[in-house]
Design an enzyme around this catalytic site. Structure first.
Site, PDB file in Angstrom:
ATOM      1  N   CYS A   1      -3.412 -70.634 -36.075  1.00 35.20           N
ATOM      2  CA  CYS A   1      -3.189 -72.140 -36.553  1.00 35.20           C
ATOM      3  C   CYS A   1      -3.663 -73.177 -35.845  1.00 35.20           C
ATOM      4  O   CYS A   1      -4.365 -74.119 -36.027  1.00 35.20           O
ATOM      5  CB  CYS A   1      -2.059 -72.176 -37.554  1.00 35.20           C
ATOM      6  SG  CYS A   1      -1.887 -71.291 -38.901  1.00 35.20           S
TER       7      CYS A   1
ATOM      8  N   CYS B   1       2.322 -71.143 -35.405  1.00 38.57           N
ATOM      9  CA  CYS B   1       1.199 -69.806 -35.222  1.00 38.57           C
ATOM     10  C   CYS B   1       0.248 -70.346 -34.177  1.00 38.57           C
ATOM     11  O   CYS B   1      -0.777 -71.266 -34.466  1.00 38.57           O
ATOM     12  CB  CYS B   1       0.685 -69.484 -36.480  1.00 38.57           C
ATOM     13  SG  CYS B   1      -0.671 -68.585 -36.567  1.00 38.57           S
TER      14      CYS B   1
ATOM     15  N   ASN C   1      -5.255 -54.765 -37.088  1.00 32.76           N
ATOM     16  CA  ASN C   1      -4.002 -54.274 -36.977  1.00 32.76           C
ATOM     17  C   ASN C   1      -2.969 -54.653 -37.841  1.00 32.76           C
ATOM     18  O   ASN C   1      -3.092 -56.310 -38.097  1.00 32.76           O
ATOM     19  CB  ASN C   1      -3.648 -54.768 -35.638  1.00 32.76           C
ATOM     20  CG  ASN C   1      -4.514 -53.811 -34.530  1.00 32.76           C
ATOM     21  OD1 ASN C   1      -4.953 -52.795 -34.738  1.00 32.76           O
ATOM     22  ND2 ASN C   1      -4.759 -54.530 -33.542  1.00 32.76           N
TER      23      ASN C   1
ATOM     24  N   HIS D   1      -6.415 -61.536 -38.890  1.00 34.25           N
ATOM     25  CA  HIS D   1      -7.423 -61.550 -38.088  1.00 34.25           C
ATOM     26  C   HIS D   1      -8.252 -60.030 -38.285  1.00 34.25           C
ATOM     27  O   HIS D   1      -7.672 -59.269 -37.994  1.00 34.25           O
ATOM     28  CB  HIS D   1      -7.243 -62.002 -36.908  1.00 34.25           C
ATOM     29  CG  HIS D   1      -6.266 -61.199 -36.135  1.00 34.25           C
ATOM     30  ND1 HIS D   1      -4.967 -61.475 -36.401  1.00 34.25           N
ATOM     31  CD2 HIS D   1      -6.315 -60.359 -35.023  1.00 34.25           C
ATOM     32  CE1 HIS D   1      -4.487 -60.631 -35.420  1.00 34.25           C
ATOM     33  NE2 HIS D   1      -5.162 -59.764 -34.907  1.00 34.25           N
TER      34      HIS D   1
ATOM     35  N   HIS E   1      -3.522 -69.597 -43.385  1.00 30.14           N
ATOM     36  CA  HIS E   1      -2.382 -68.621 -42.637  1.00 30.14           C
ATOM     37  C   HIS E   1      -1.991 -67.656 -43.817  1.00 30.14           C
ATOM     38  O   HIS E   1      -1.272 -67.943 -44.736  1.00 30.14           O
ATOM     39  CB  HIS E   1      -1.099 -69.690 -41.908  1.00 30.14           C
ATOM     40  CG  HIS E   1      -0.379 -68.658 -41.587  1.00 30.14           C
ATOM     41  ND1 HIS E   1      -0.299 -68.263 -40.077  1.00 30.14           N
ATOM     42  CD2 HIS E   1       0.810 -67.918 -41.935  1.00 30.14           C
ATOM     43  CE1 HIS E   1       0.710 -67.501 -39.779  1.00 30.14           C
ATOM     44  NE2 HIS E   1       1.477 -67.234 -40.912  1.00 30.14           N
TER      45      HIS E   1
ATOM     46  N   HIS F   1     -10.558 -57.893 -36.022  1.00 33.65           N
ATOM     47  CA  HIS F   1     -11.323 -57.431 -34.620  1.00 33.65           C
ATOM     48  C   HIS F   1     -12.536 -57.002 -35.256  1.00 33.65           C
ATOM     49  O   HIS F   1     -12.641 -56.277 -35.557  1.00 33.65           O
ATOM     50  CB  HIS F   1     -10.572 -56.855 -33.840  1.00 33.65           C
ATOM     51  CG  HIS F   1      -9.425 -56.856 -33.440  1.00 33.65           C
ATOM     52  ND1 HIS F   1      -8.826 -57.655 -32.109  1.00 33.65           N
ATOM     53  CD2 HIS F   1      -7.873 -56.841 -34.074  1.00 33.65           C
ATOM     54  CE1 HIS F   1      -7.689 -57.643 -32.119  1.00 33.65           C
ATOM     55  NE2 HIS F   1      -7.225 -57.501 -33.219  1.00 33.65           N
TER      56      HIS F   1
HETATM   57  P1  5GP Z   1      -3.406 -58.410 -32.556  1.00 30.12           P
HETATM   58  O1  5GP Z   1      -2.777 -57.348 -31.507  1.00 30.12           O
HETATM   59  O2  5GP Z   1      -2.549 -59.179 -33.423  1.00 30.12           O
HETATM   60  O3  5GP Z   1      -4.314 -57.324 -33.627  1.00 30.12           O
HETATM   61  O4  5GP Z   1      -4.662 -58.903 -31.893  1.00 30.12           O
HETATM   62  C1  5GP Z   1      -4.382 -60.297 -31.620  1.00 30.12           C
HETATM   63  C2  5GP Z   1      -5.579 -60.770 -30.485  1.00 30.12           C
HETATM   64  O5  5GP Z   1      -5.574 -62.077 -30.241  1.00 30.12           O
HETATM   65  C3  5GP Z   1      -5.499 -59.865 -29.134  1.00 30.12           C
HETATM   66  O6  5GP Z   1      -6.792 -59.034 -28.984  1.00 30.12           O
HETATM   67  C4  5GP Z   1      -5.343 -60.877 -28.124  1.00 30.12           C
HETATM   68  O7  5GP Z   1      -6.230 -60.690 -27.105  1.00 30.12           O
HETATM   69  C5  5GP Z   1      -6.046 -62.286 -28.987  1.00 30.12           C
HETATM   70  N1  5GP Z   1      -5.415 -63.470 -28.579  1.00 30.12           N
HETATM   71  C6  5GP Z   1      -3.879 -63.651 -28.383  1.00 30.12           C
HETATM   72  N2  5GP Z   1      -3.970 -64.862 -27.925  1.00 30.12           N
HETATM   73  C7  5GP Z   1      -5.210 -65.537 -27.930  1.00 30.12           C
HETATM   74  C8  5GP Z   1      -5.496 -66.963 -27.696  1.00 30.12           C
HETATM   75  O8  5GP Z   1      -4.893 -67.907 -27.170  1.00 30.12           O
HETATM   76  N3  5GP Z   1      -6.984 -67.075 -27.857  1.00 30.12           N
HETATM   77  C9  5GP Z   1      -7.888 -65.973 -27.838  1.00 30.12           C
HETATM   78  N4  5GP Z   1      -9.233 -66.305 -28.002  1.00 30.12           N
HETATM   79  N5  5GP Z   1      -7.439 -64.829 -28.340  1.00 30.12           N
HETATM   80  C10 5GP Z   1      -6.078 -64.478 -28.189  1.00 30.12           C
HETATM   81 ZN    ZN Z   2      -1.523 -69.324 -38.720  1.00 31.85          ZN
END
Ligand code: 5GP
Ligand code: ZN
Length: 120
Positions: free
Chosen positions: A16, A13, A93, A106, A55, A108
């Site tokens: 993680c 992950c 999401n 997570h 996690h 946002h």
């Molecule tokens: P999801 O689409 O799962 O709701 O959001 C995942 C978020 O994680 C996305 O907005 C993406 O830009 C962010 N993200 C993905 N990989 C990384 C990373 O390695 N570092 C950071 N800071 N953000 C990440």
């Molecule tokens: Zn994780």
């Protein structure tokens, strides 16, 4: 055996790995339960992610952990006040069809200007 936070790690992950410091991130908050850091692809002037250290797949799993869920909201509010005017949009999401791409729960936190209606 009692479950501990370190049991709740997925070696594949990405979040993680960020929590463990194996992948760098721009952290704005950390405590025993959560970290908050800047999203790699910001969708607003302030775009932070508040991530429980444990996690869990998505926010449905946090329904079983109301104190942890409440703490996520509390830290979202705090970082929105520190980084912007305190108003914020909070998005979880949940599931691939809803746009979830990282399956470690997570929140946002979007802030920093008058946000448009509708989609993130
Ligand atoms: P999801 O689409 O799962 O709701 O959001 C995942 C978020 O994680 C996305 O907005 C993406 O830009 C962010 N993200 C993905 N990989 C990384 C990373 O390695 N570092 C950071 N800071 N953000 C990440
Ligand atoms: Zn994780």
């Amino acid at each position: 055996m009692n479950s501990t936070a370190t049991d709740l790690r997925d070696p594949e992950c990405i979040f993680c790995k960020i929590i463990a410091g194996e992948i760098p991130s721009e952290r704005v908050h950390e405590d025993e339960q959560v970290i908050a850091f800047q999203d790699l692809s910001p969708k607003a002037p302030v775009h932070l992610l508040v991530v429980p250290r444990e996690h869990h797949r998505d926010v449905r799993d946090l329904a079983d952990r109301p104190e942890l869920l409440a703490h996520v909201v509390q830290i979202a509010s705090r970082v929105a006040s520190e980084q912007a005017d305190g108003d914020f949009r909070l998005i979880f999401n949940t599931g691939a069809n809803a746009g979830q791409t990282v399956f470690h729960v997570h929140a946002h936190v979007l802030a920093g200007e008058t946000l448009p209606e509708g989609e993130m």
